[in-house]
Design a protein around this motif. Structure first.
Motif, short mmCIF file in Angstrom:
data_model
loop_
_atom_site.label_atom_id
_atom_site.label_comp_id
_atom_site.label_asym_id
_atom_site.label_seq_id
_atom_site.Cartn_x
_atom_site.Cartn_y
_atom_site.Cartn_z
N HIS A 16 0.81 -1.23 0.00
CA HIS A 16 0.00 0.00 0.00
C HIS A 16 0.84 1.28 0.00
CE1 HIS A 16 1.29 -0.49 4.10
NE2 HIS A 16 0.89 0.74 4.37
N LEU A 17 2.17 1.14 0.04
CA LEU A 17 3.02 2.33 0.16
C LEU A 17 3.38 2.87 -1.22
CD1 LEU A 17 5.24 1.16 3.16
CD2 LEU A 17 3.47 2.93 3.19
N ASN A 18 2.52 3.76 -1.72
CA ASN A 18 2.72 4.35 -3.04
C ASN A 18 2.85 5.87 -2.91
OD1 ASN A 18 2.40 1.87 -4.64
ND2 ASN A 18 0.33 1.91 -3.78
N ALA A 19 3.73 6.44 -3.72
CA ALA A 19 3.99 7.87 -3.65
C ALA A 19 3.52 8.57 -4.92
CB ALA A 19 5.49 8.12 -3.46
N HIS A 20 2.99 9.78 -4.78
CA HIS A 20 2.52 10.59 -5.91
C HIS A 20 3.65 11.40 -6.51
CE1 HIS A 20 -1.85 10.17 -5.97
NE2 HIS A 20 -1.84 10.13 -4.64
N PHE A 21 3.68 11.45 -7.84
CA PHE A 21 4.63 12.32 -8.53
C PHE A 21 4.27 13.78 -8.24
CE2 PHE A 21 5.69 14.89 -12.31
CZ PHE A 21 7.06 14.69 -12.34
N CYS A 22 5.30 14.58 -8.03
CA CYS A 22 5.11 16.02 -7.78
C CYS A 22 5.66 16.81 -8.96
CB CYS A 22 5.85 16.46 -6.52
SG CYS A 22 5.56 15.41 -5.06
N ASN A 23 4.94 17.84 -9.38
CA ASN A 23 5.43 18.68 -10.48
C ASN A 23 6.59 19.56 -10.04
OD1 ASN A 23 3.65 17.97 -12.69
ND2 ASN A 23 2.03 18.83 -11.40
N ARG A 83 -0.31 15.41 -6.94
CA ARG A 83 -1.45 14.61 -7.41
C ARG A 83 -1.06 13.75 -8.60
NH1 ARG A 83 -2.69 16.48 -3.35
NH2 ARG A 83 -4.26 18.05 -2.81
N GLY A 84 0.23 13.63 -8.88
CA GLY A 84 0.67 12.90 -10.06
C GLY A 84 0.52 11.40 -9.94
N PHE A 85 1.02 10.67 -10.93
CA PHE A 85 0.91 9.21 -10.96
C PHE A 85 1.60 8.61 -9.73
CE2 PHE A 85 4.78 10.36 -13.20
CZ PHE A 85 5.71 9.43 -12.77
N LEU A 86 1.24 7.35 -9.47
CA LEU A 86 1.76 6.69 -8.27
C LEU A 86 2.87 5.72 -8.62
CD1 LEU A 86 -1.67 5.84 -6.59
CD2 LEU A 86 0.09 7.30 -5.58
N ILE A 87 3.88 5.67 -7.75
CA ILE A 87 4.90 4.62 -7.86
C ILE A 87 5.02 3.95 -6.49
CG2 ILE A 87 6.25 5.71 -9.70
CD1 ILE A 87 8.31 6.39 -7.37
N PRO A 88 5.31 2.63 -6.49
CA PRO A 88 5.55 1.97 -5.20
C PRO A 88 6.89 2.43 -4.62
CG PRO A 88 5.90 0.43 -7.02
CD PRO A 88 5.43 1.72 -7.62
N ILE A 89 6.92 2.75 -3.35
CA ILE A 89 8.21 3.12 -2.74
C ILE A 89 8.91 1.84 -2.30
CG2 ILE A 89 7.03 5.22 -1.90
CD1 ILE A 89 7.88 4.28 0.98
N GLY A 90 10.23 1.91 -2.27
CA GLY A 90 11.00 0.77 -1.76
C GLY A 90 10.81 -0.49 -2.58
N PHE A 121 9.22 20.82 -6.35
CA PHE A 121 9.61 20.65 -4.96
C PHE A 121 8.61 21.39 -4.06
CE2 PHE A 121 12.63 20.70 -1.36
CZ PHE A 121 13.18 19.43 -1.51
N THR A 122 8.14 22.55 -4.52
CA THR A 122 7.18 23.34 -3.75
C THR A 122 5.88 22.56 -3.57
OG1 THR A 122 8.16 25.25 -4.81
CG2 THR A 122 6.09 25.61 -3.62
N GLU A 123 5.41 21.93 -4.65
CA GLU A 123 4.21 21.09 -4.55
C GLU A 123 4.40 20.02 -3.49
OE1 GLU A 123 2.04 20.51 -8.83
OE2 GLU A 123 2.56 18.71 -7.71
N MET A 124 5.60 19.44 -3.49
CA MET A 124 5.90 18.38 -2.51
C MET A 124 5.82 18.93 -1.09
SD MET A 124 8.32 17.14 -0.29
CE MET A 124 9.88 17.93 -0.70
N ARG A 125 6.48 20.07 -0.86
CA ARG A 125 6.53 20.63 0.48
C ARG A 125 5.13 21.03 0.96
NH1 ARG A 125 9.81 19.89 4.19
NH2 ARG A 125 10.28 22.01 4.83
N PHE A 126 4.29 21.52 0.02
CA PHE A 126 2.96 21.98 0.42
C PHE A 126 1.89 20.89 0.28
CE2 PHE A 126 5.16 26.00 0.01
CZ PHE A 126 4.64 26.72 1.08
N ASN A 127 2.33 19.66 0.09
CA ASN A 127 1.39 18.53 0.05
C ASN A 127 0.36 18.68 -1.07
OD1 ASN A 127 0.31 16.09 0.79
ND2 ASN A 127 -0.81 16.87 2.58
N ARG A 128 0.83 19.08 -2.25
CA ARG A 128 -0.07 19.28 -3.38
C ARG A 128 0.18 18.28 -4.50
NH1 ARG A 128 -1.01 24.75 -1.96
NH2 ARG A 128 -2.23 24.35 -0.11
#
Ligand SMILES: *[C@@H]1O[C@H](CO)[C@@H](O)[C@H](O)[C@H]1NC(C)=O
Ligand SMILES: *[C@@H]1O[C@H](CO)[C@@H](O)[C@H](O)[C@H]1NC(C)=O
Length: 297
Positions: free
Chosen positions: A250-257, A268-275, A259-266
């Motif tokens: 269940h540990l999937n991460a969203h692509f961020c457009n 919404r991009g495609f998902l990749i499994p982490i690890g 770094f700012t989007e990442m920091r502000f929790n915005r």
């Protein structure tokens, strides 16, 4: 004894000729201890980088090889090692090598940092020898390094010209690495994934900078849930998340457009499994995952 000496010096000459190995003049890495764990060996097999020693182990080329490298304050038997090793062996019939560099990692942070180039360079030599001995191929080697161990993994990868399949950097250390051009980087393996958990703020242990092909920031890369502002707790979360990714999906991460989007929790991009233990992974850029506070997060 004599033929063995020739083999060893031949390996050193070959490596120096490739200019791929770093500071062999420093002997910190000669104190590395290597432990092999497999599904069938309950007790670790201790070995060194001589071909004879490698061939005495039960390592076989048909199994994937994961090499785990602890960080500052760690040993071959604490922090990520037992948890990640057990999780790996649960999901895959693998050869798991634990690198113990506690001779230096238990010293001051600065002493440990100073040892990293040599520890990594010797690990690179070991990897060359694993291939030489016919018990592994570069395509089936994954190095997992935590904290300073992530930079050790970088040096090791560089030692084989960046040809190992994968490096996973678990919250790579930031202190004294921010402007260090020898820190872990994407050219150190075919695929370099970094999971950031304590990358920002006063006293952060990790580095809040993109280093790999994919850089995954858990919960924005700092202040992990349940950690109550403890930097140490957030730092350790990197390997706890990695271990959880091996046995849960269940540990999937969203692509961020950005770094700012990442920091502000915005993001919404495609998902990749982490690890995970996949030898071959794709993707590049910045990703964010928001997790729960306790296992399996
Ligand atoms: C490596 O291990 C072998 C035993 O398998 C031993 O004979 C040899 O002396 C060791 N070499 C070093 C450099 O420790
Ligand atoms: C080695 O890893 C690859 C890629 O992740 C996987 O498909 C393969 O099954 C693994 N080999 C073994 C023996 O488990």
């Amino acid at each position: 004894m004599f033929p063995k000496l020739i083999l060893v010096s031949a390996a050193f000459v070959a490596c120096n000729a490739m200019h791929s190995f770093g500071p062999l003049s420093s002997k910190h890495g000669s104190f590395n201890v290597y432990y092999l764990y497999t599904r069938s060996s309950l007790n670790p097999e201790v070995f060194n980088s001589s071909l004879a020693s490698i061939q005495e182990t039960s390592m076989i080329v048909s199994r994937n090889t994961t090499i785990i490298v602890h960080g500052h304050g760690g040993t071959g038997f604490n922090t990520l090692n037992p948890t990640v090793k057990d999780a790996l062996l649960r999901v895959e019939d693998a050869d798991v090598i634990i690198v113990d560099w506690s001779q230096y990692s238990l010293q001051s942070y600065s002493n440990a940092v100073n040892a990293v180039p040599s520890v990594g360079t010797y690990l690179g030599l070991l990897i060359n020898q694993l291939v030489e001995a016919g018990v592994a191929t570069l395509d089936t080697i994954h190095i997992v390094g935590f904290g300073l161990g992530a930079h050790v993994a970088g040096y090791a990868g560089r030692g084989v010209n960046g040809h190992v399949a994968r490096i996973t950097g678990l919250d790579p250390s930031g202190n004294q690495w921010g402007t260090n051009s020898n820190r872990l980087r994407s050219s150190d393996a075919k695929y370099v994934e970094v999971i950031h958990t304590d990358g920002f703020g006063l006293g952060a242990n990790g580095i809040g900078t993109n280093l790999g092909h994919t850089d995954i920031y858990a919960n924005g890369g700092e202040g992990q849930p349940g950690c109550l502002f403890s930097s140490a707790c957030s730092h350790q979360r990197a390997w706890e998340l990695f271990a959880a990714s091996l046995t849960n999906n269940h540990l999937n991460a969203h692509f961020c457009n950005s770094f700012t989007e990442m920091r502000f929790n915005r993001c919404r991009g495609f998902l990749i499994p982490i690890g995970t233990n996949a030898m071959v992974k794709f993707g590049s850029g910045v990703f964010r995952i928001n997790t729960g506070r306790r296992y399996p997060y």
